[in-house]
Enzyme design. Structure first.
Site, PDB file in Angstrom:
ATOM      1  N   SER A 168     -38.908  23.199   5.933  1.00 17.02           N
ATOM      2  CA  SER A 168     -38.412  22.782   7.415  1.00 17.02           C
ATOM      3  C   SER A 168     -37.191  23.571   7.777  1.00 17.02           C
ATOM      4  O   SER A 168     -36.464  23.986   6.750  1.00 17.02           O
ATOM      5  CB  SER A 168     -38.127  21.251   7.288  1.00 17.02           C
ATOM      6  OG  SER A 168     -37.372  21.061   8.243  1.00 17.02           O
ATOM      7  N   TYR A 207     -33.599  14.365   2.419  1.00 18.72           N
ATOM      8  CA  TYR A 207     -34.818  14.754   2.570  1.00 18.72           C
ATOM      9  C   TYR A 207     -34.909  16.441   2.567  1.00 18.72           C
ATOM     10  O   TYR A 207     -35.748  17.262   2.125  1.00 18.72           O
ATOM     11  CB  TYR A 207     -35.365  14.365   4.101  1.00 18.72           C
ATOM     12  CG  TYR A 207     -36.485  15.090   4.580  1.00 18.72           C
ATOM     13  CD1 TYR A 207     -37.799  14.990   4.023  1.00 18.72           C
ATOM     14  CD2 TYR A 207     -35.937  16.066   5.812  1.00 18.72           C
ATOM     15  CE1 TYR A 207     -38.795  15.963   4.730  1.00 18.72           C
ATOM     16  CE2 TYR A 207     -36.925  16.871   6.351  1.00 18.72           C
ATOM     17  CZ  TYR A 207     -38.351  16.761   5.735  1.00 18.72           C
ATOM     18  OH  TYR A 207     -39.424  17.473   6.366  1.00 18.72           O
ATOM     19  N   LYS A 237     -36.525  19.738   0.285  1.00 15.14           N
ATOM     20  CA  LYS A 237     -37.176  20.941   0.690  1.00 15.14           C
ATOM     21  C   LYS A 237     -36.444  22.026   0.140  1.00 15.14           C
ATOM     22  O   LYS A 237     -37.265  23.129  -0.426  1.00 15.14           O
ATOM     23  CB  LYS A 237     -37.155  20.659   2.246  1.00 15.14           C
ATOM     24  CG  LYS A 237     -37.840  19.841   3.173  1.00 15.14           C
ATOM     25  CD  LYS A 237     -39.478  20.131   2.895  1.00 15.14           C
ATOM     26  CE  LYS A 237     -40.187  18.858   3.589  1.00 15.14           C
ATOM     27  NZ  LYS A 237     -41.549  19.094   3.187  1.00 15.14           N
TER      28      LYS A 237
END
Ligand code: NAD
Ligand code: UFG
Length: 337
Positions: free
Chosen positions: A124, A148, A152
């Site tokens: 992302s 989050y 990643k």
């Protein structure tokens, strides 16, 4: 060629599965349905006239994964499975690390055990943190502002380490900007549970009358109209990027990291206006304080994707909004029948 698509019943996974089937791949979708419904895959099958092997399972379960690899000869994995709500990750960090990071570790272990070492991973643009400038290139410094995003970043590092330990691994890290839109049929699309966190689903639900008004988070950013600027990318363009990455995998030496964005930034108000035009509906909004953790501007430099994958986004803001509207207006309750 057989491709395992983890999280394939979800938003981006279902659109990519459709394109894979159309391109002639055999597809195994592996999903625990924590944020998806098997209905998306039924519709993909109806749209393509092809069957998907749909397996309910969890990437954290070695047993679930081993069953898949034992029964199928898998050539490559596209790994979408993961939790993705930023706010929730701040409240439940361990759940995010366990699901996203531990789940990926299990997946890679089982892949290696069965001799499958080709993976395309959903990363992302969040891994760029608050970028010092825009547009964002792949070699910009990386950081994370929430669990989050950190999950990643960790997974990217784990996949890099894996290649260092065993050069048979071939890895593509795709850093998505802001996926929006739906398949042009209006049969599959994004179906967020509860109140949407993301802008386009919230706008769409407001236009269809499910939400009273949009809160625009901040109107004092250093952008052309004061509202936040993002690189919205049509989910079909994004899915096409995955097919290009899959084609490239066998030729890769090591880890290839690629931005998937359009290179074009639009503000919250630009999106509201475009959506009103596409839907013919009013989208009432009010200005609200900035959302914590948000940045002013985030958009990609997509040059490398074109160079290395021969991929570029083709669909513009009007098509993004028209396709979102077709999906939202014909499925006001998403996949719930
Ligand atoms: P999604 O929630 O629609 O899809 C994720 C899928 O993974 C869901 O079907 C869910 O049921 C499944 N899943 C979650 N945990 C699982 C587990 N432990 N085992 C098996 N299945 C599991 O989300 P999406 O928007 O399609 O995103 C796909 C991927 O792309 C995610 O990894 C996400 O973090 C990443 N990503 C998304 C965006 C975005 O804005 N949508 C942006 C950048 C990156
Ligand atoms: N926004 C509003 N009102 C809303 C929702 C969003 O004004 O109700 C604004 C935000 O402040 C931001 C823009 O709309 O300026 C886009 O917000 P989104 O929540 O749709 O997307 P983000 O850019 O914040 O984050 C998304 C994903 C992340 C991912 C990131 C980069 O949610 O998971 O893109 O890929 F990491």
């Amino acid at each position: 060629m057989t491709v395992l698509v983890t999280g394939g019943a979800g938003y981006i996974g279902s659109h990519t599965t459709l394109l894979l089937l159309e391109a002639g791949y055999d597809v195994i979708v592996f999903d625990n349905f924590s944020n998806a419904s098997p209905e998306s895959i039924k519709r993909v099958e109806a749209l393509t006239g092809r069957k998907v092997t749909l397996i309910e399972g969890d990437i954290r379960s070695r047993e679930d994964l081993e069953k898949v690899f034992l029964n199928h000869a898998i050539d490559a994995v596209i790994h979408f499975a993961g939790l993705k709500a930023v706010g929730e990750s701040v409240e439940q960090p361990l759940r995010y690390y366990e699901n996203n990071v531990c789940g990926t570790v299990q997946l890679c272990e089982v892949m290696a055990e069965y001799g499958c070492r080709q993976i395309v991973f959903s990363s992302s643009a969040t891994v760029y943190g608050d970028p010092h400038t825009t547009p964002i290139k792949e070699d910009f410094p990386l950081s994370a502002t929430n669990p989050y995003g950190r999950s990643k970043l960790f997974i990217e590092e784990i996949l890099r380490d894996l290649y260092v330990s065993d050069s048979a691994w071939k890895v593509v890290l795709l850093r998505y900007f802001n996926p929006v839109g739906a398949h042009e049929s209006g049969r599959i699309g994004e179906d967020p549970s509860g109140i949407p966190n993301n802008l386009l689903p919230f706008i769409a639900q407001t236009a269809v009358g499910k939400r009273e008004k949009l809160s625009v988070f901040g109107n004092d950013y250093d952008t052309h109209d004061g509202t936040g600027v993002r690189d919205y990318i049509h989910v079909m363009d994004l899915s096409e990027g995955h097919l290009k990455a899959l084609e490239k995998l066998p030729q890769i030496e090591g880890v290839l990291t690629v931005n998937l964005g359009t290179g074009q930034g639009y503000s919250v108000l630009d999106m509201v206006k475009a959506f009103e035009k596409a839907s013919g509906q009013k989208v009432p909004y009010e200005f609200a304080p900035r959302r914590s953790g948000d940045i002013a501007k985030c958009y990609a430099d997509p040059t490398f994707a074109k160079e290395v994958l021969g991929w570029e986004a083709k669909r513009g803001i009007d098509e993004m909004c028209e396709d979102t509207w077709r999906w939202q207006s014909s499925n006001p309750n998403g996949y719930q029948l």
